[in-house]
Design an enzyme around this catalytic site. Structure first.
Site, short mmCIF file in Angstrom:
data_model
loop_
_atom_site.label_atom_id
_atom_site.label_comp_id
_atom_site.label_asym_id
_atom_site.label_seq_id
_atom_site.Cartn_x
_atom_site.Cartn_y
_atom_site.Cartn_z
N GLU A 167 86.20 105.53 63.03
CA GLU A 167 85.72 104.25 63.57
C GLU A 167 86.56 103.71 64.72
OE1 GLU A 167 85.30 101.53 60.29
OE2 GLU A 167 83.76 102.74 59.32
N GLU A 354 80.56 107.68 55.61
CA GLU A 354 80.81 106.50 54.77
C GLU A 354 79.51 105.76 54.56
OE1 GLU A 354 83.85 103.66 55.90
OE2 GLU A 354 85.21 105.27 56.50
O1 IFM Z 1 87.30 100.22 53.95
C1 IFM Z 1 86.66 100.45 55.15
C2 IFM Z 1 87.05 101.76 55.75
O2 IFM Z 1 88.44 101.86 55.93
C3 IFM Z 1 86.41 101.96 57.10
N1 IFM Z 1 84.98 101.74 57.03
C4 IFM Z 1 84.51 100.56 56.35
C5 IFM Z 1 85.15 100.44 54.98
C6 IFM Z 1 84.65 99.16 54.28
O3 IFM Z 1 84.99 98.04 55.03
#
Ligand code: IFM
Length: 451
Positions: A167, A354
């Site tokens: 990210e 994710e």
């Molecule tokens: O916990 C985070 C992760 O580190 C990066 N993506 C989003 C998740 C939830 O906020």
């Protein structure tokens, strides 16, 4: 309508975590300080002043955690490597004890039949590099390539595919533009070099990994952007937001150029930090896979005050997570089919790296955690992935966020995302109802599509 059981044969089921969110052991075995150690120690920086000093104590309990993964029947596990454990000062000496931890973890995963999918950078930059400018400094990209060499030389024989960055958008915006995350800089649009230098780091590291015959992915946080109305002003604002959040991080990787950021008064050289040859390096010969982190869509309207060329508008009438994020499973189908429509054959196979939700989970007196909300969330999003596949998007796997409840950055331990409940006082792990549900889904899918 296709559903999750229709996902193709060979589809990989996984779960994700990140080093600073779970490992703890910040002062052990030669680990150097990271920007998160320093930022979280600042009064008021995080909820309740909480830090990742102990987190889930995974550094000591990884054996128990891998056993939980084995119990799920996971095909893959996405974790991140803490750069300050491997090279405590960012460059210079390598810390053998730090590398040895990941060596043990990889071996434990392989013994459990789980393919490791490491991320090289999930926001815990060595503090020593931050003191030299962090991601605002081009040099950090070259230090990242060196660190990548160290780790790939040690683990590459057992790790087929690697994620360079997690990210970069969130890291740039929260860490460098708004100061909500480490390193806590509030530069607004002057944070843009942090985007370019992260992408340059990706390009340099990708070359290192490719030289070693490894596959290269990057995990971007992407969101489908919806205009609040069809008025030209709202539509233009949505396009401007899409350029910043999504295209700034996918166009250079997949098309070899930055998007039009003229709505921000920014030229394509991002204020002069883009040098000749950078974009060729960033695009390289192409990604082996695009990691997509999806949580929710974004609704955008024209701004009502001077400043940025967009304003966020609420998404009403849908369920909301404990974090107050709107739950829109079809947004994931929309995102994936939108990527295919935008990039066509330039879009590599996608892995959902994710997806998940925070729930105010509690252990009931009988010792269980009934997180039906999370089960519905996961089921809806997986069905959306299956629908995107049916519409022609090549999606190869799904890694839920997260295996364990963990340290949610500025929110401390207040947001629980895990399939496994963690009692942060005792470190006791309790699989939730969603853990059993995910295990059954994986088993059923494997049985249907005999491997
Ligand atoms: O916990 C985070 C992760 O580190 C990066 N993506 C989003 C998740 C939830 O906020």
């Amino acid at each position: 309508m296709p559903n999750r059981l229709d996902l193709p044969a060979g589809f990989r089921w996984g779960a994700s975590t990140a080093s600073y969110q779970i490992e703890g052991a910040v002062d052990e075995d030669g680990r150097g300080p990271s920007v998160w150690d320093v930022f979280a120690a600042r009064p008021g920086a995080t909820k309740g002043g909480q830090t990742g000093r102990i987190a889930c104590d995974h550094y000591h309990r990884y054996g128990e955690d891998v056993a939980l993964m084995r119990g799920l029947g996971l095909d893959g596990y996405r974790f991140s490597i803490a750069w300050p454990r491997v090279r405590p000062a960012g460059d210079g000496a390598v810390n053998p004890a730090g590398l040895a931890f990941y060596d043990r973890l990889v071996d434990e995963l392989l013994a459990a039949g789980i393919t490791p999918l490491p991320t090289l950078f999930h926001w815990d930059l060595p503090q020593a590099l931050e003191e030299r400018g962090g991601w605002l400094d081009r040099d950090t990209a070259y230090r990242f390539a060196e660190y990548t060499e160290t780790v790939a030389d040690r683990l590459g024989d057992r790790v087929p595919a690697w994620i360079t960055l997690n990210e970069p958008f969130v890291h740039m915006v929260y860490g460098y533009a708004l100061g909500i995350h480490a390193p806590g800089r509030t530069l607004m649009l002057d944070a843009l070099p942090a985007a370019h230098h992260q992408l340059l780091a990706h390009g340099l590291a990708a070359a290192v990994l490719r030289e070693r015959g490894r596959e290269v992915l990057i995990a971007n946080n992407l969101t489908p952007v919806r205009a609040a109305s069809q008025s030209p002003a709202d539509v233009a604002a949505a396009a401007a937001y899409d350029a910043l959040h999504n295209r700034l991080f996918t166009d250079p990787l997949l098309l070899g150029h930055y998007p039009d950021l003229s709505a921000y008064g920014v030229a394509e050289d991002l204020g002069g930090c883009v040098r000749d040859g950078d974009l060729e390096l960033i695009a390289g010969p192409g990604l082996d896979g695009l990691g997509v982190n999806y949580y929710n869509p974004t609704r955008i309207a024209a701004p009502t005050e001077p400043g940025l060329p967009f304003a966020e508008a609420p998404i009403d009438g849908v369920p909301r997570t404990a974090f107050d994020w709107p739950v829109v499973p079809d947004g994931l189908r929309e995102l994936l089919t939108g990527l295919k429509a935008r990039y066509g054959d330039a879009l590599p196979p996608v892995t959902i790296t994710e997806n998940g939700c925070s729930v105010a989970d509690e252990i009931t007196p009988d010792g269980t955690v009934d997180d039906r909300f999370r089960i519905d969330y996961l089921a809806g999003h997986l069905d959306a992935v299956a629908q995107a596949v049916a519409e022609g998007v090549d999606v190869r796997g799904y890694f839920t966020w997260s295996l364990l409840d963990n340290y949610e950055w500025a929110e401390g331990f207040s947001q629980r995302f895990g399939l496994v409940h963690v009692d942060f006082e005792t470190q006791r792990r309790t699989p939730k109802a969603s853990y059993a549900w995910y295990r059954e889904l994986i088993t059923a899918h494997h049985a249907l599509h005999v491997r």
